[in-house]
Scaffold this motif. Sequence first.
Motif, PDB file in Angstrom:
ATOM      1  N   GLY A  71      40.386  71.135  59.891  1.00 45.71           N
ATOM      2  CA  GLY A  71      41.469  70.298  60.397  1.00 45.71           C
ATOM      3  C   GLY A  71      41.548  70.362  61.908  1.00 45.71           C
ATOM      4  O   GLY A  71      40.676  70.897  62.600  1.00 45.71           O
ATOM      5  N   TRP A  88      46.503  64.937  58.648  1.00 38.49           N
ATOM      6  CA  TRP A  88      46.254  65.651  57.388  1.00 38.49           C
ATOM      7  C   TRP A  88      47.527  65.907  56.601  1.00 38.49           C
ATOM      8  O   TRP A  88      47.451  66.245  55.419  1.00 38.49           O
ATOM      9  CB  TRP A  88      45.469  66.933  57.625  1.00 38.49           C
ATOM     10  CG  TRP A  88      45.948  67.826  58.735  1.00 38.49           C
ATOM     11  CD1 TRP A  88      45.565  67.764  60.034  1.00 38.49           C
ATOM     12  CD2 TRP A  88      46.884  68.918  58.628  1.00 38.49           C
ATOM     13  NE1 TRP A  88      46.199  68.751  60.756  1.00 38.49           N
ATOM     14  CE2 TRP A  88      47.014  69.481  59.920  1.00 38.49           C
ATOM     15  CE3 TRP A  88      47.606  69.482  57.576  1.00 38.49           C
ATOM     16  CZ2 TRP A  88      47.851  70.562  60.186  1.00 38.49           C
ATOM     17  CZ3 TRP A  88      48.428  70.559  57.832  1.00 38.49           C
ATOM     18  CH2 TRP A  88      48.551  71.091  59.114  1.00 38.49           C
ATOM     19  N   ARG A 246      37.408  70.835  45.384  1.00 41.54           N
ATOM     20  CA  ARG A 246      37.853  69.806  44.439  1.00 41.54           C
ATOM     21  C   ARG A 246      37.822  70.334  43.011  1.00 41.54           C
ATOM     22  O   ARG A 246      37.145  71.320  42.712  1.00 41.54           O
ATOM     23  CB  ARG A 246      36.944  68.567  44.539  1.00 41.54           C
ATOM     24  CG  ARG A 246      36.831  68.008  45.919  1.00 41.54           C
ATOM     25  CD  ARG A 246      38.159  67.569  46.528  1.00 41.54           C
ATOM     26  NE  ARG A 246      38.801  66.499  45.829  1.00 41.54           N
ATOM     27  CZ  ARG A 246      39.552  65.558  46.431  1.00 41.54           C
ATOM     28  NH1 ARG A 246      39.711  65.561  47.753  1.00 41.54           N
ATOM     29  NH2 ARG A 246      40.148  64.630  45.736  1.00 41.54           N
ATOM     30  N   ARG A 254      36.064  61.430  37.521  1.00 34.78           N
ATOM     31  CA  ARG A 254      35.814  60.369  38.509  1.00 34.78           C
ATOM     32  C   ARG A 254      34.385  59.847  38.482  1.00 34.78           C
ATOM     33  O   ARG A 254      34.148  58.664  38.659  1.00 34.78           O
ATOM     34  CB  ARG A 254      36.092  60.895  39.931  1.00 34.78           C
ATOM     35  CG  ARG A 254      37.538  60.949  40.287  1.00 34.78           C
ATOM     36  CD  ARG A 254      37.743  61.530  41.669  1.00 34.78           C
ATOM     37  NE  ARG A 254      37.306  60.640  42.737  1.00 34.78           N
ATOM     38  CZ  ARG A 254      37.445  60.907  44.041  1.00 34.78           C
ATOM     39  NH1 ARG A 254      38.011  62.028  44.413  1.00 34.78           N
ATOM     40  NH2 ARG A 254      37.038  60.061  44.931  1.00 34.78           N
ATOM     41  N   GLN A 260      25.099  55.816  41.368  1.00 33.35           N
ATOM     42  CA  GLN A 260      25.731  55.144  42.499  1.00 33.35           C
ATOM     43  C   GLN A 260      25.343  53.662  42.425  1.00 33.35           C
ATOM     44  O   GLN A 260      24.159  53.328  42.270  1.00 33.35           O
ATOM     45  CB  GLN A 260      25.245  55.787  43.817  1.00 33.35           C
ATOM     46  CG  GLN A 260      25.796  55.169  45.054  1.00 33.35           C
ATOM     47  CD  GLN A 260      27.288  55.414  45.230  1.00 33.35           C
ATOM     48  OE1 GLN A 260      27.919  56.117  44.448  1.00 33.35           O
ATOM     49  NE2 GLN A 260      27.844  54.802  46.255  1.00 33.35           N
ATOM     50  N   SER A 275      26.272  60.899  45.873  1.00 31.34           N
ATOM     51  CA  SER A 275      26.597  60.023  47.000  1.00 31.34           C
ATOM     52  C   SER A 275      27.928  60.442  47.639  1.00 31.34           C
ATOM     53  O   SER A 275      28.082  60.434  48.866  1.00 31.34           O
ATOM     54  CB  SER A 275      26.667  58.573  46.485  1.00 31.34           C
ATOM     55  OG  SER A 275      27.283  57.741  47.408  1.00 31.34           O
ATOM     56  N   TYR A 276      28.870  60.836  46.777  1.00 24.43           N
ATOM     57  CA  TYR A 276      30.191  61.293  47.260  1.00 24.43           C
ATOM     58  C   TYR A 276      30.038  62.520  48.155  1.00 24.43           C
ATOM     59  O   TYR A 276      30.604  62.585  49.253  1.00 24.43           O
ATOM     60  CB  TYR A 276      31.050  61.591  46.027  1.00 24.43           C
ATOM     61  CG  TYR A 276      32.371  62.283  46.275  1.00 24.43           C
ATOM     62  CD1 TYR A 276      33.439  61.598  46.837  1.00 24.43           C
ATOM     63  CD2 TYR A 276      32.554  63.616  45.896  1.00 24.43           C
ATOM     64  CE1 TYR A 276      34.664  62.240  47.037  1.00 24.43           C
ATOM     65  CE2 TYR A 276      33.765  64.258  46.086  1.00 24.43           C
ATOM     66  CZ  TYR A 276      34.813  63.562  46.651  1.00 24.43           C
ATOM     67  OH  TYR A 276      36.019  64.201  46.849  1.00 24.43           O
ATOM     68  N   HIS A 279      28.474  61.634  51.426  1.00 23.53           N
ATOM     69  CA  HIS A 279      29.439  60.963  52.310  1.00 23.53           C
ATOM     70  C   HIS A 279      30.322  61.988  53.024  1.00 23.53           C
ATOM     71  O   HIS A 279      30.518  61.907  54.239  1.00 23.53           O
ATOM     72  CB  HIS A 279      30.292  59.994  51.497  1.00 23.53           C
ATOM     73  CG  HIS A 279      31.309  59.272  52.317  1.00 23.53           C
ATOM     74  ND1 HIS A 279      30.963  58.312  53.251  1.00 23.53           N
ATOM     75  CD2 HIS A 279      32.660  59.376  52.365  1.00 23.53           C
ATOM     76  CE1 HIS A 279      32.058  57.860  53.842  1.00 23.53           C
ATOM     77  NE2 HIS A 279      33.103  58.489  53.319  1.00 23.53           N
ATOM     78  N   HIS A 280      30.822  62.975  52.276  1.00 22.82           N
ATOM     79  CA  HIS A 280      31.681  63.985  52.916  1.00 22.82           C
ATOM     80  C   HIS A 280      30.881  64.837  53.903  1.00 22.82           C
ATOM     81  O   HIS A 280      31.406  65.241  54.944  1.00 22.82           O
ATOM     82  CB  HIS A 280      32.380  64.841  51.857  1.00 22.82           C
ATOM     83  CG  HIS A 280      33.628  64.167  51.351  1.00 22.82           C
ATOM     84  ND1 HIS A 280      34.758  64.040  52.124  1.00 22.82           N
ATOM     85  CD2 HIS A 280      33.901  63.527  50.186  1.00 22.82           C
ATOM     86  CE1 HIS A 280      35.686  63.365  51.450  1.00 22.82           C
ATOM     87  NE2 HIS A 280      35.186  63.047  50.268  1.00 22.82           N
ATOM     88  N   LYS A 283      30.396  62.687  57.042  1.00 30.58           N
ATOM     89  CA  LYS A 283      31.654  62.542  57.804  1.00 30.58           C
ATOM     90  C   LYS A 283      31.951  63.811  58.606  1.00 30.58           C
ATOM     91  O   LYS A 283      32.382  63.742  59.757  1.00 30.58           O
ATOM     92  CB  LYS A 283      32.831  62.275  56.844  1.00 30.58           C
ATOM     93  CG  LYS A 283      33.007  60.821  56.511  1.00 30.58           C
ATOM     94  CD  LYS A 283      34.283  60.575  55.738  1.00 30.58           C
ATOM     95  CE  LYS A 283      35.480  60.445  56.654  1.00 30.58           C
ATOM     96  NZ  LYS A 283      36.682  59.956  55.955  1.00 30.58           N
TER      97      LYS A 283
END
Length: 392
Positions: A71, A88, A246, A254, A260, A275-276, A279-280, A283
């Motif tokens: 954060g 956040w 998670r 999910r 994908q 893919s998820y 992506h994280h 990022k």
Amino acid sequence: MPGPAAEPLPPASGAWQDGDPAGRRRWVSLAEPLALEAGGELTGVRIAYETWGRLAPDASNAVLLLHALTGDSHAAGPAGPGHPTAGWWDGLIGTGRALDPDRWFIVAPNVLGGCQGSTGPAARRPDGRRWGSSFPVLTQRDQVAAEARLADLLGIERWALVAGGSMGGMRALEWAVGHPRRTGALLVLAAPAAATARQLACTQVQLAAIRADPGWRGGDYHDAGPGRGPHTGLGIARRLAHLTYRGRAELEHRFGRAAQPGEDPWHGGRRQVESYLDHHAAKLVRRFDAGSYVVLAEAMNHHDIGRARGGTAAALARITAPAVIAGVDSDELYPPPLQARLAAAVPGAEHRVIASPHGHDGFLIETAQVSRMVHDLLGPPAPPTGRWSGGG
Ligand SMILES: CC(=O)SCCNC(=O)CCNC(=O)[C@H](O)C(C)(C)COP(=O)(O)OP(=O)(O)OC[C@H]1O[C@@H](n2cnc3c(N)ncnc32)[C@H](O)[C@@H]1OP(=O)(O)O
Ligand SMILES: N[C@@H](CCO)C(=O)O
């Protein structure tokens, strides 16, 4: 069908946010060196922070929010220049919300060792060179010591509330134990009294991935040129860390085994969950410095509220603040029994459980439940007066 689409590399070798084009973030420089728990001292320390609301003339309305591992000071507000992610705890801060800037002066610092404006490995030393591998070992206590200096400089003797989750929860606990008279109320979420073996083990794999990346260069990669940092290692570290953040059932529900869209797992394509995670990872690599990641993760590994205080029970018995200590029911990293034990040792503390399918990240996502805890510690938000314009 095509294989995975590559996400772009970050523009620079260390994602270090030195400026703030949007103008929200402020800085203080500590005049005196900071003595460090592991020995030595840190000179030229700068702490970045953001605020919402106005400090009351008697400074009685100040609230300290402490962010987690990746954060920053941007606890509320949209993403934008200088702010790579949206706030956040957006759901907690704002007119009519639990932390209403009409009533509270809310302060969110970037942690010492971080990379969003506070001094960390990507920042420059007093001699002008990057800290890199010469950045010292930090502990949560050192970080709280820097935050206490920030409080002094802001004229805040006592916080009405100190709150944080995960690494922020560890520091909130350090505030309450190390500065009981300065901590008016305490909210600790999804954090333990001391680092756990699972945390140490997961972190070891993450840090090994970063250090094995040739781009790491022993921690001195910051001036290696654009795109040449340990991005692969940091991305792998984030994938593993994100899995611990998670819920197991959440991922199953999910994503299951689904491909994908547009990709074929039989021919080099990815499944959705892959893919998820990609992506994280991408990022984080774009917005975070690997050196800070290592320093902060190691500081979390050193977390032990009872160290040099006669043990955990003796340390927690020093807390005088009304306290709520909560976990997330699906958190596999710091499961609720850890917070139950913690709360049992804090005089008068209440133990709560956040109901969420999202795992450890539930402390960031379930803001309605966290708001109720803030209400219980600070009282409900005042009726809107319209005094706060959103400007700071
Ligand atoms: C206290 C602190 O300060 S901690 C710092 C908090 N911030 C972070 O950790 C930043 C990283 N983000 C996160 O960890 C989470 O997004 C949270 C906790 C902030 C929010 O969680 P959620 O809203 O449940 O987001 P979720 O985990 O579903 O991720 C959503 C993202 O995954 C993307 N996504 C979802 N499915 C897929 C997929 N199959 N393939 C690729 N990407 C996917 C979404 O498009 C979305 O992208 P975006 O964030 O770029 O808009
Ligand atoms: N997703 C959060 C959780 C860590 O506790 C972070 O990255 O900081």
